[in-house]
Write an enzyme that holds these catalytic residues in place. Structure first.
Site, PDB file in Angstrom:
ATOM      1  N   SER A 148       0.808  -1.221   0.000  1.00  0.00           N
ATOM      2  CA  SER A 148       0.000   0.000   0.000  1.00  0.00           C
ATOM      3  C   SER A 148       0.839   1.268   0.000  1.00  0.00           C
ATOM      4  CB  SER A 148      -0.888   0.002   1.249  1.00  0.00           C
ATOM      5  OG  SER A 148      -1.448   1.269   1.461  1.00  0.00           O
ATOM      6  N   GLU A 153       0.173   3.625   1.748  1.00  0.00           N
ATOM      7  CA  GLU A 153       0.250   4.046   3.164  1.00  0.00           C
ATOM      8  C   GLU A 153       1.646   3.807   3.742  1.00  0.00           C
ATOM      9  OE1 GLU A 153      -1.701   5.177   6.018  1.00  0.00           O
ATOM     10  OE2 GLU A 153      -2.699   6.182   4.358  1.00  0.00           O
ATOM     11  N   TYR A 197      -1.651   0.273  10.628  1.00  0.00           N
ATOM     12  CA  TYR A 197      -1.894  -0.365   9.324  1.00  0.00           C
ATOM     13  C   TYR A 197      -0.673  -0.203   8.411  1.00  0.00           C
ATOM     14  CZ  TYR A 197      -3.697  -0.855   4.564  1.00  0.00           C
ATOM     15  OH  TYR A 197      -3.866  -1.214   3.244  1.00  0.00           O
TER      16      TYR A 197
HETATM   17  P1  NAP Z   1     -11.429  -4.555   1.765  1.00  0.00           P
HETATM   18  O1  NAP Z   1     -12.591  -4.228   0.884  1.00  0.00           O
HETATM   19  O2  NAP Z   1     -11.390  -4.038   3.150  1.00  0.00           O
HETATM   20  O3  NAP Z   1     -11.339  -6.171   1.809  1.00  0.00           O
HETATM   21  C1  NAP Z   1     -10.506  -6.820   2.735  1.00  0.00           C
HETATM   22  C2  NAP Z   1     -10.718  -8.320   2.614  1.00  0.00           C
HETATM   23  O4  NAP Z   1      -9.890  -8.983   3.578  1.00  0.00           O
HETATM   24  C3  NAP Z   1     -12.155  -8.784   2.881  1.00  0.00           C
HETATM   25  O5  NAP Z   1     -12.457  -9.853   2.007  1.00  0.00           O
HETATM   26  C4  NAP Z   1     -12.067  -9.288   4.310  1.00  0.00           C
HETATM   27  O6  NAP Z   1     -13.053 -10.240   4.639  1.00  0.00           O
HETATM   28  C5  NAP Z   1     -10.698  -9.937   4.279  1.00  0.00           C
HETATM   29  N1  NAP Z   1     -10.122 -10.194   5.581  1.00  0.00           N
HETATM   30  C6  NAP Z   1     -10.049  -9.374   6.651  1.00  0.00           C
HETATM   31  N2  NAP Z   1      -9.447  -9.988   7.675  1.00  0.00           N
HETATM   32  C7  NAP Z   1      -9.135 -11.237   7.265  1.00  0.00           C
HETATM   33  C8  NAP Z   1      -8.536 -12.358   7.876  1.00  0.00           C
HETATM   34  N3  NAP Z   1      -8.136 -12.329   9.139  1.00  0.00           N
HETATM   35  N4  NAP Z   1      -8.374 -13.486   7.140  1.00  0.00           N
HETATM   36  C9  NAP Z   1      -8.811 -13.535   5.866  1.00  0.00           C
HETATM   37  N5  NAP Z   1      -9.385 -12.513   5.226  1.00  0.00           N
HETATM   38  C10 NAP Z   1      -9.550 -11.378   5.928  1.00  0.00           C
HETATM   39  O7  NAP Z   1     -10.059  -4.139   1.065  1.00  0.00           O
HETATM   40  P2  NAP Z   1      -9.759  -3.753  -0.464  1.00  0.00           P
HETATM   41  O8  NAP Z   1      -9.994  -2.308  -0.649  1.00  0.00           O
HETATM   42  O9  NAP Z   1     -10.413  -4.732  -1.349  1.00  0.00           O
HETATM   43  O10 NAP Z   1      -8.178  -3.948  -0.497  1.00  0.00           O
HETATM   44  C11 NAP Z   1      -7.599  -5.211  -0.811  1.00  0.00           C
HETATM   45  C12 NAP Z   1      -6.185  -5.267  -0.252  1.00  0.00           C
HETATM   46  O11 NAP Z   1      -5.411  -4.222  -0.833  1.00  0.00           O
HETATM   47  C13 NAP Z   1      -6.075  -5.073   1.256  1.00  0.00           C
HETATM   48  O12 NAP Z   1      -4.996  -5.836   1.705  1.00  0.00           O
HETATM   49  C14 NAP Z   1      -5.747  -3.596   1.402  1.00  0.00           C
HETATM   50  O13 NAP Z   1      -5.067  -3.361   2.609  1.00  0.00           O
HETATM   51  C15 NAP Z   1      -4.880  -3.383   0.187  1.00  0.00           C
HETATM   52  N6  NAP Z   1      -4.862  -2.027  -0.380  1.00  0.00           N
HETATM   53  C16 NAP Z   1      -6.049  -1.406  -0.682  1.00  0.00           C
HETATM   54  C17 NAP Z   1      -6.025  -0.156  -1.276  1.00  0.00           C
HETATM   55  C18 NAP Z   1      -7.297   0.562  -1.639  1.00  0.00           C
HETATM   56  O14 NAP Z   1      -7.234   1.765  -1.891  1.00  0.00           O
HETATM   57  N7  NAP Z   1      -8.428  -0.144  -1.734  1.00  0.00           N
HETATM   58  C19 NAP Z   1      -4.791   0.449  -1.566  1.00  0.00           C
HETATM   59  C20 NAP Z   1      -3.619  -0.230  -1.264  1.00  0.00           C
HETATM   60  C21 NAP Z   1      -3.664  -1.481  -0.684  1.00  0.00           C
HETATM   61  P3  NAP Z   1     -14.544  -9.771   5.101  1.00  0.00           P
HETATM   62  O15 NAP Z   1     -15.272  -9.427   3.827  1.00  0.00           O
HETATM   63  O16 NAP Z   1     -15.088 -10.977   5.782  1.00  0.00           O
HETATM   64  O17 NAP Z   1     -14.375  -8.575   5.988  1.00  0.00           O
HETATM   65  O1  G4F Z   2     -10.688   6.783   2.601  1.00  0.00           O
HETATM   66  P1  G4F Z   2      -9.691   6.723   3.683  1.00  0.00           P
HETATM   67  O2  G4F Z   2     -10.087   6.071   4.954  1.00  0.00           O
HETATM   68  O3  G4F Z   2      -8.416   6.007   3.043  1.00  0.00           O
HETATM   69  P2  G4F Z   2      -6.875   5.938   3.480  1.00  0.00           P
HETATM   70  O4  G4F Z   2      -6.694   6.218   4.906  1.00  0.00           O
HETATM   71  O5  G4F Z   2      -6.107   6.773   2.506  1.00  0.00           O
HETATM   72  O6  G4F Z   2      -6.552   4.390   3.253  1.00  0.00           O
HETATM   73  C1  G4F Z   2      -7.001   3.699   2.085  1.00  0.00           C
HETATM   74  O7  G4F Z   2      -6.023   3.797   1.083  1.00  0.00           O
HETATM   75  C2  G4F Z   2      -4.776   3.143   1.396  1.00  0.00           C
HETATM   76  C3  G4F Z   2      -3.837   3.369   0.212  1.00  0.00           C
HETATM   77  O8  G4F Z   2      -3.220   4.610   0.347  1.00  0.00           O
HETATM   78  C4  G4F Z   2      -5.051   1.677   1.621  1.00  0.00           C
HETATM   79  F1  G4F Z   2      -3.878   1.008   1.854  1.00  0.00           F
HETATM   80  C5  G4F Z   2      -5.992   1.509   2.800  1.00  0.00           C
HETATM   81  O9  G4F Z   2      -6.288   0.123   2.958  1.00  0.00           O
HETATM   82  C6  G4F Z   2      -7.291   2.253   2.481  1.00  0.00           C
HETATM   83  O10 G4F Z   2      -7.922   1.597   1.401  1.00  0.00           O
HETATM   84  O11 G4F Z   2      -9.166   8.183   4.046  1.00  0.00           O
HETATM   85  C7  G4F Z   2      -8.661   9.058   3.055  1.00  0.00           C
HETATM   86  C8  G4F Z   2      -8.448  10.439   3.663  1.00  0.00           C
HETATM   87  C9  G4F Z   2      -7.626  10.408   4.947  1.00  0.00           C
HETATM   88  O12 G4F Z   2      -6.665  11.443   4.901  1.00  0.00           O
HETATM   89  C10 G4F Z   2      -8.635  10.697   6.047  1.00  0.00           C
HETATM   90  O13 G4F Z   2      -8.088  11.380   7.183  1.00  0.00           O
HETATM   91  O14 G4F Z   2      -9.715  10.982   4.010  1.00  0.00           O
HETATM   92  C11 G4F Z   2      -9.613  11.574   5.288  1.00  0.00           C
HETATM   93  N1  G4F Z   2     -10.953  11.634   5.891  1.00  0.00           N
HETATM   94  C12 G4F Z   2     -11.598  12.757   6.233  1.00  0.00           C
HETATM   95  N2  G4F Z   2     -12.778  12.464   6.787  1.00  0.00           N
HETATM   96  C13 G4F Z   2     -11.718  10.582   6.232  1.00  0.00           C
HETATM   97  C14 G4F Z   2     -12.884  11.111   6.794  1.00  0.00           C
HETATM   98  N3  G4F Z   2     -11.542   9.249   6.089  1.00  0.00           N
HETATM   99  C15 G4F Z   2     -12.537   8.429   6.512  1.00  0.00           C
HETATM  100  N4  G4F Z   2     -12.392   7.084   6.357  1.00  0.00           N
HETATM  101  N5  G4F Z   2     -13.689   8.912   7.094  1.00  0.00           N
HETATM  102  C16 G4F Z   2     -13.911  10.244   7.265  1.00  0.00           C
HETATM  103  O15 G4F Z   2     -14.942  10.649   7.775  1.00  0.00           O
END
Ligand code: NAP
Ligand code: G4F
Length: 337
Positions: free
Chosen positions: A131, A133, A154
């Site tokens: 990520s 992050e 995280y």
């Molecule tokens: P998400 O919607 O939160 O999905 C997370 C998945 O992980 C869900 O299927 C969840 O199951 C499963 N999970 C949670 N805890 C687990 C455990 N203990 N054992 C097995 N499975 C488990 O995340 P996403 O947005 O699809 O992201 C996919 C991956 O990419 C994650 O690793 C995330 O950290 C990473 N990532 C995401 C972003 C982004 O912007 N979306 C960016 C960079 C990296 P349940 O459905 O049962 O909760």
């Molecule tokens: O949507 P966010 O919660 O995403 P964040 O923290 O960037 O993380 C996501 O992206 C990562 C990749 O860079 C992934 F690895 C991670 O798993 C996840 O998918 O927050 C985005 C921004 C932050 O700066 C937060 O402080 O939005 C700001 N924010 C402002 N108000 C909020 C809110 N975020 C959330 N979730 N909820 C609010 O009410």
């Protein structure tokens, strides 16, 4: 014979799009399903095939990233050509409330899966969902050579997963890659991430069901892309001759305020009338700016982003309005978008 893949996190946003992509490519897809007291398969119900299906190409297995033995057994049973580790406690704000749990699933979970591959003796390739992050407070633009400075439990857990993946590549010659993905969104995005929280609120305010939206920091800069495009990059990484690590991003910055304004405008609303600040949504340490440089992915994978944040805001608002209309009229909500 088509290939076989195993996906952890198949019920999540990315897992559901990746499963669709791989099924369309002729793969047999095995998904790791964690036990829940309520249904947690909504994102993949439209592609689900029951045990009685005559030629099943999508099979779900109960397992968990916290259970290393279950992972070994699952690998032995399914013998995948490719493993995609998308499972994680993926919410940054929540990781401050559950730091040990997040370290266990998001960090150690990656190590368990890598070690399970070794222990099972299965010859496979693995994609690790790293990520942006991990870059944390290191200023943008961020690429594959940018130093990590994580700002949350995280982020720290993802750094652990990243280096474990590199270590298994170097120590054991495993085909193990890190995709360093910047924020990517879609109508299937979890409802508590900021983009989806905003687009759902636009739909609900427009329908008269909500009159306030409480948010935290509006100044944070993110690089938001479209999830279905990002899962293509994951697959491309595992098709290369050599394992490597890649940044996947649009390279286009926007603030939370920009996204907010665009989403409310798409719903014909002025955000200032409805949005209020609540410190509850701030993080103890924030990541101020993430903007990726995807040049390496473009050069070596031939991958390019096609959808940028403004268009993303518009398509997510449209999807949330459509889903709400369907819900209010009692119709089935479509998920195949
Ligand atoms: P998400 O919607 O939160 O999905 C997370 C998945 O992980 C869900 O299927 C969840 O199951 C499963 N999970 C949670 N805890 C687990 C455990 N203990 N054992 C097995 N499975 C488990 O995340 P996403 O947005 O699809 O992201 C996919 C991956 O990419 C994650 O690793 C995330 O950290 C990473 N990532 C995401 C972003 C982004 O912007 N979306 C960016 C960079 C990296 P349940 O459905 O049962 O909760
Ligand atoms: O949507 P966010 O919660 O995403 P964040 O923290 O960037 O993380 C996501 O992206 C990562 C990749 O860079 C992934 F690895 C991670 O798993 C996840 O998918 O927050 C985005 C921004 C932050 O700066 C937060 O402080 O939005 C700001 N924010 C402002 N108000 C909020 C809110 N975020 C959330 N979730 N909820 C609010 O009410």
């Amino acid at each position: 014979m088509g290939k076989t893949a195993l996906i952890s996190g198949i019920t999540g946003q990315d897992g559901s799009y990746l499963a669709e992509l791989l099924l369309a490519k002729g793969y047999t897809v095995h998904g790791l399903l964690r036990r829940s007291s309520s249904f947690n398969t909504e994102r993949i119900d439209h592609i689900y095939q029951g045990p009685q299906h005559p030629e099943r190409t999508l099979v779900l297995h109960h397992a968990d990233l916290s259970d290393g033995v279950a992972l070994v057994n699952l690998l032995r049973e399914t013998e995948p050509d490719e493993v995609y580790n998308l499972g994680a406690q993926s919410h940054v704000r929540v990781s401050f409330d559950t730091p040990l749990y997040t370290a266990d699933t998001t960090g150690l979970g990656t190590l368990r899966l890598l070690e399970a591959i070794r222990a099972s003796g299965v010859d496979t390739r693995i994609y690790q969902a790293s990520s942006s992050e991990m870059f944390g407070s290191t200023p943008p633009p961020q690429n594959e050579d940018t130093p990590f400075h994580p700002r949350s439990p995280y982020g720290c857990a993802k750094v652990y997963g990243y280096w474990s993946t590199v270590n298994y590549r170097e120590a054991y010659g495993m085909f193990a890659v890190n995709g360093i993905l910047f924020n990517h969104e879609s109508p299937r995005r979890g409802e508590t991430f900021v983009t989806r929280k905003i687009t759902r609120a636009v739909a609900r305010i427009g329908a008269g069901l909500q009159d306030r939206l409480y948010l935290g920091n509006l100044d944070a800069v993110r690089d938001w892309g479209y999830a279905p495009e990002y899962v293509e990059a994951m697959w491309l990484m595992l098709q290369r001759d050599e394992p490597d690590d890649y940044v996947v991003a649009t390279g286009v910055p926007a603030t939370v305020r920009d996204f907010l304004q665009a989403a409310f405008a798409a719903g014909g609303l002025e955000w200032e009338r409805y949005v209020r600040f609540d410190p509850k949504y701030e993080r103890p340490s924030e990541v101020d700016a993430l903007v990726g440089d995807p040049a390496k992915a473009e050069r070596l994978l031939g991958w390019r982003p096609r959808t940028h944040w403004r268009e993303l805001a518009e398509l997510m608002v449209a999807a949330d309005r459509e889903a709400l209309d369907a819900e209010l009229s009692g119709a089935t909500v479509r998920i195949d978008r």
